[in-house]
Design a protein around this motif. Structure first.
Motif, short mmCIF file in Angstrom:
data_model
loop_
_atom_site.label_atom_id
_atom_site.label_comp_id
_atom_site.label_asym_id
_atom_site.label_seq_id
_atom_site.Cartn_x
_atom_site.Cartn_y
_atom_site.Cartn_z
N MET A 43 20.90 -21.23 40.14
CA MET A 43 21.22 -20.83 38.77
C MET A 43 20.87 -19.36 38.59
SD MET A 43 19.77 -24.20 36.73
CE MET A 43 20.15 -23.52 35.12
N GLY A 44 21.84 -18.59 38.11
CA GLY A 44 21.65 -17.17 37.90
C GLY A 44 23.00 -16.48 37.92
N LEU A 45 23.01 -15.19 37.59
CA LEU A 45 24.27 -14.45 37.65
C LEU A 45 24.75 -14.33 39.08
CD1 LEU A 45 23.79 -11.62 35.00
CD2 LEU A 45 25.10 -13.75 34.81
N THR A 73 20.63 -12.60 43.40
CA THR A 73 19.53 -11.66 43.18
C THR A 73 19.37 -11.26 41.72
OG1 THR A 73 21.00 -9.77 43.60
CG2 THR A 73 19.78 -10.68 45.48
N CYS A 74 20.36 -11.54 40.88
CA CYS A 74 20.36 -11.04 39.50
C CYS A 74 20.15 -12.16 38.49
CB CYS A 74 21.68 -10.32 39.22
SG CYS A 74 21.86 -9.74 37.52
N ALA A 75 19.16 -12.01 37.64
CA ALA A 75 18.91 -12.92 36.51
C ALA A 75 18.93 -14.37 36.95
CB ALA A 75 19.95 -12.68 35.41
N ARG A 76 18.14 -14.68 37.95
CA ARG A 76 18.03 -16.06 38.41
C ARG A 76 17.14 -16.86 37.47
NH1 ARG A 76 15.06 -16.51 42.42
NH2 ARG A 76 14.35 -14.36 42.69
N PHE A 77 17.42 -18.17 37.38
CA PHE A 77 16.53 -19.03 36.60
C PHE A 77 15.22 -19.16 37.37
CE2 PHE A 77 14.65 -22.94 35.03
CZ PHE A 77 14.86 -22.83 33.67
N PRO A 78 14.10 -18.86 36.72
CA PRO A 78 12.84 -18.82 37.47
C PRO A 78 12.30 -20.22 37.79
CG PRO A 78 12.42 -18.38 35.16
CD PRO A 78 13.92 -18.46 35.32
N SER A 79 11.70 -20.34 38.95
CA SER A 79 10.95 -21.55 39.26
C SER A 79 9.72 -21.60 38.36
CB SER A 79 10.51 -21.54 40.73
OG SER A 79 9.50 -22.52 40.96
N MET A 80 9.35 -22.81 37.96
CA MET A 80 8.15 -22.94 37.13
C MET A 80 6.91 -22.44 37.87
SD MET A 80 9.20 -24.17 34.18
CE MET A 80 10.59 -23.07 34.48
N THR A 89 14.26 -4.73 25.23
CA THR A 89 14.20 -5.96 26.01
C THR A 89 15.47 -6.78 25.79
OG1 THR A 89 12.98 -7.03 24.20
CG2 THR A 89 11.68 -6.14 26.01
N TYR A 90 15.68 -7.73 26.70
CA TYR A 90 16.86 -8.58 26.66
C TYR A 90 16.44 -10.05 26.67
CZ TYR A 90 19.60 -4.41 27.59
OH TYR A 90 20.17 -3.16 27.48
N CYS A 91 17.31 -10.86 26.08
CA CYS A 91 17.07 -12.30 25.99
C CYS A 91 18.02 -13.01 26.95
CB CYS A 91 17.34 -12.80 24.56
SG CYS A 91 16.54 -11.79 23.28
N GLN A 92 17.47 -13.75 27.88
CA GLN A 92 18.26 -14.56 28.80
C GLN A 92 18.23 -16.01 28.30
OE1 GLN A 92 16.43 -13.96 32.63
NE2 GLN A 92 17.40 -11.98 32.97
N PHE A 93 19.36 -16.45 27.73
CA PHE A 93 19.47 -17.84 27.25
C PHE A 93 19.94 -18.73 28.40
CE2 PHE A 93 20.38 -15.22 23.47
CZ PHE A 93 19.52 -15.76 22.54
N TRP A 94 19.36 -19.91 28.49
CA TRP A 94 19.79 -20.90 29.47
C TRP A 94 20.25 -22.15 28.74
CZ3 TRP A 94 20.05 -19.39 34.50
CH2 TRP A 94 19.35 -18.24 34.85
N PHE A 95 21.48 -22.58 29.05
CA PHE A 95 22.08 -23.73 28.39
C PHE A 95 22.31 -24.85 29.39
CE2 PHE A 95 23.23 -20.12 25.75
CZ PHE A 95 23.10 -20.61 24.45
N GLU A 96 22.22 -26.07 28.89
CA GLU A 96 22.51 -27.24 29.72
C GLU A 96 23.97 -27.17 30.18
OE1 GLU A 96 21.49 -29.92 31.93
OE2 GLU A 96 20.03 -29.98 30.29
N GLY A 97 24.21 -27.42 31.47
CA GLY A 97 25.56 -27.45 32.02
C GLY A 97 26.12 -26.09 32.38
N LYS A 98 25.32 -25.03 32.26
CA LYS A 98 25.79 -23.68 32.59
C LYS A 98 24.79 -23.05 33.55
CE LYS A 98 27.26 -19.31 30.47
NZ LYS A 98 28.55 -19.27 31.19
N LYS A 99 25.26 -22.65 34.73
CA LYS A 99 24.32 -22.16 35.75
C LYS A 99 23.99 -20.68 35.58
CE LYS A 99 27.66 -20.97 39.40
NZ LYS A 99 28.03 -21.20 40.81
N GLU A 100 24.80 -19.95 34.80
CA GLU A 100 24.50 -18.54 34.56
C GLU A 100 23.83 -18.37 33.21
OE1 GLU A 100 27.73 -19.49 34.69
OE2 GLU A 100 28.26 -19.16 36.80
N PRO A 101 22.93 -17.41 33.07
CA PRO A 101 22.33 -17.17 31.76
C PRO A 101 23.31 -16.43 30.86
CG PRO A 101 21.55 -15.53 33.33
CD PRO A 101 22.38 -16.51 34.11
#
Length: 541
Positions: A108-110, A113-120, A174-186
């Motif tokens: 998940m991410g753009l 290397t770019c704007a990946r969904f972070p591991s907890m 700063t920027y806001c990266q929104f993560w939505f269910e069913g969408k792998k890119e922010p």
């Protein structure tokens, strides 16, 4: 023993002597084995213990049955990974771990290397409950994120991120990266504003001290009807974030009337548990559906009371810590909050606003109260009945509902009772029922008030009143003192009212308004204390 042959010669004499000596040794050993046990490794040690007749053996014999019993330990099976994740979610409601666990094996991410969904496991945590963003101009400590879809929000659907920044008037973009269910890119947008939850005239207005802020992240076109699963705040759009907050949005079909929010409890050594029982029960009688506590450090008896009422559904307790490098060690944290008054007050704004945003869809009104304060109706019995009187009066002056409805403060000082003695028909441990002598004069209008906050109007909250509101400037209706008053039970006045306090003591009056709840309150409190073993006839405290 004798020598069967004639013992002659020196050699024969030595052989005979050795034979006689060896025979004597064998005889002695045989006799000893009939009277004592020898600890031989291959023998059954339990049988050896049973043969012995000394006091230790008799004690062992008396507890043979206990040896065969299993001690009472928790033999529950280990949690599955899914259940463990759910437990973490319950303990850390701002962490989107359920969402992450569901998608952890999907890229998940753009891009890679770019704007990946972070591991907890890659998030930067601080003091358990805060997540960190380090920028080129300041450090952010982030606490919670909430979706604001209220009608009067002119920005439209907005995720508001609550936290502290070690800058005044932050200038970093700063920027806001929104993560939505069913969408792998922010979905990425620029943050809209940093709303300061403080007035600079109150002090601490300098760089390097963590200041409370509410960051606005407006949902872009095409996503305004969607609910983000989580959000990250980054300095550059393509950054791989070190923070990720679950977006809280819980909207029941119908709102209840009243809830109460309490700042972080800091009572490590003071046992106020009995007074707390009286306070919780009175609020429940008045109409508070639930009291939401935040807990820094508390005496074990206070913790016991909170656990009891949480099980009953009357309260909810959220653990909290101080952001950044502020002290969180027990006792030292208390000393810090005592000496650094402005820091203390700025930190209190986090639980107040977190509580408001978590429950703004669940309740019509939220009151911020300390555990020594009660909004007391005068001629009616409940907060609902009080607002039935207040709202028509307010609307008669102005047709628009107010952002808050404030109640004047009056002191019920501890030592005013001492001049009059105890009331024998009321248990001594009922602090509020016993203390019915108050100052004749209220504090000035607008000073030390407490409010019913309108959840459709308020944007940011302070202890005593809203700091900012939706739609327009904040409006507050002063509830008349013959309709309600804020009972404030203290040993002394606040420091800024030292001069007035002497006058308050000299002109005290008896006010038994609270006695209309006496029978119900005494019954509830005594039942709870008896259930929890506070009286000698039901067990040790």
């Amino acid at each position: 023993m004798f020598c069967p042959w004639k013992c002659s010669g020196r050699f024969i004499t030595k052989v005979c002597a050795a034979t006689v000596l060896w025979s004597l040794i064998i005889l002695i050993v045989f006799q000893l084995r009939t009277t004592i046990d020898v600890n031989v490794p291959h023998l059954n040690s339990r049988l050896l213990l049973q043969k012995r007749h000394d006091p230790l053996t008799r004690h062992a014999d008396s507890t043979t049955e206990g040896i065969d019993q299993d001690p009472f330990i928790d033999k529950s099976p280990s949690l599955s990974e899914d259940k463990l994740v759910q437990e973490i979610q319950d303990r850390m409601p701002t962490l989107p771990i359920v969402y992450w666990n569901k998608h952890k094996n999907k890229p998940m991410g753009l891009n890679s290397t770019c704007a990946r969904f972070p591991s907890m496991f890659d998030l930067e945590f601080n003091n358990l409950y805060w997540q960190t963003l380090r920028t080129s101009n300041g450090t952010f400590q982030l606490f919670g994120a909430y979706l604001d879809k209220r009608q009067q929000n002119r920005l439209g659907p907005t995720v508001r991120v609550l936290g502290m920044i070690d800058r005044i008037e932050p200038t970093v973009v700063t920027y806001c990266q929104f993560w939505f269910e069913g969408k792998k890119e922010p979905v990425i947008t620029k943050s809209f504003e940093y709303k300061y939850i403080w007035y600079k005239k109150w002090g601490n207005y300098k760089q390097g001290i963590y200041q409370p802020y509410l960051i606005a992240c407006v949902l872009p076109q095409g996503y305004k009807e969607k609910i983000p699963a989580s959000i990250s705040i980054v300095e550059k759009q393509c950054d791989n974030s070190t923070n990720n907050l679950r977006v809280i949005y819980e909207r029941p079909a119908k709102k209840k009337d009243f809830a109460v929010c309490v700042k972080g409890l800091d009572f490590l050594h003071e046992d106020l548990s009995v007074r707390l029982v009286e306070w919780i029960e009175l609020l429940n009688i008045l109409g508070a559906d639930k009291v939401f506590f935040y807990e820094l450090q508390t005496h074990p008896n206070i913790s016991k009371i909170l656990r009891h009422y949480q099980q009953e559904g009357k309260v909810h307790v959220t653990p909290i810590s101080l952001a950044g490098g502020q002290p969180n060690a027990p006792a030292f944290q208390h000393l810090y909050l005592t000496k650094k008054t402005n820091n203390k007050r700025q930190n209190e704004l986090i639980p107040y606003n977190d509580c408001f945003y978590k429950h703004m869809y669940e309740y019509k009104y939220i009151a911020l109260l300390d555990i020594d304060e009660v909004i007391m109706p005068k001629d009616v019995n409940s907060w609902s009945e009080l607002m039935d009187i207040v709202l028509p009066k307010a609307l008669k002056i102005n047709k628009e509902e107010r952002a808050s409805y404030n109640v004047r403060n009056v002191y019920f000082l501890d030592d005013l009772l001492h001049d009059h003695g105890w009331f024998k028909e009321i248990p001594k441990y009922m602090h509020m029922l016993q203390h019915v002598y108050r100052a004749k004069n209220f504090t000035k209008p607008g000073q030390y008030v407490k409010c019913f906050h309108n959840t459709e109007k308020v944007l940011t909250l302070h202890n005593h009143f809203p700091l900012s509101c939706l739609g327009s400037s904040c409006t507050s209706y002063p509830i008349e003192t013959n309709d309600a008053q804020l009972h404030h039970y203290r040993a002394d006045c606040v420091k800024t009212l030292k001069k007035s306090c002497e006058e308050y003591r000299k002109t005290s009056v008896m006010d038994t308004t609270i006695w209309k709840y006496k029978d119900a309150l005494v019954n509830r409190v005594s039942t709870t204390l008896r259930t929890l073993g506070y009286f000698t006839d039901t067990g040790k405290r």
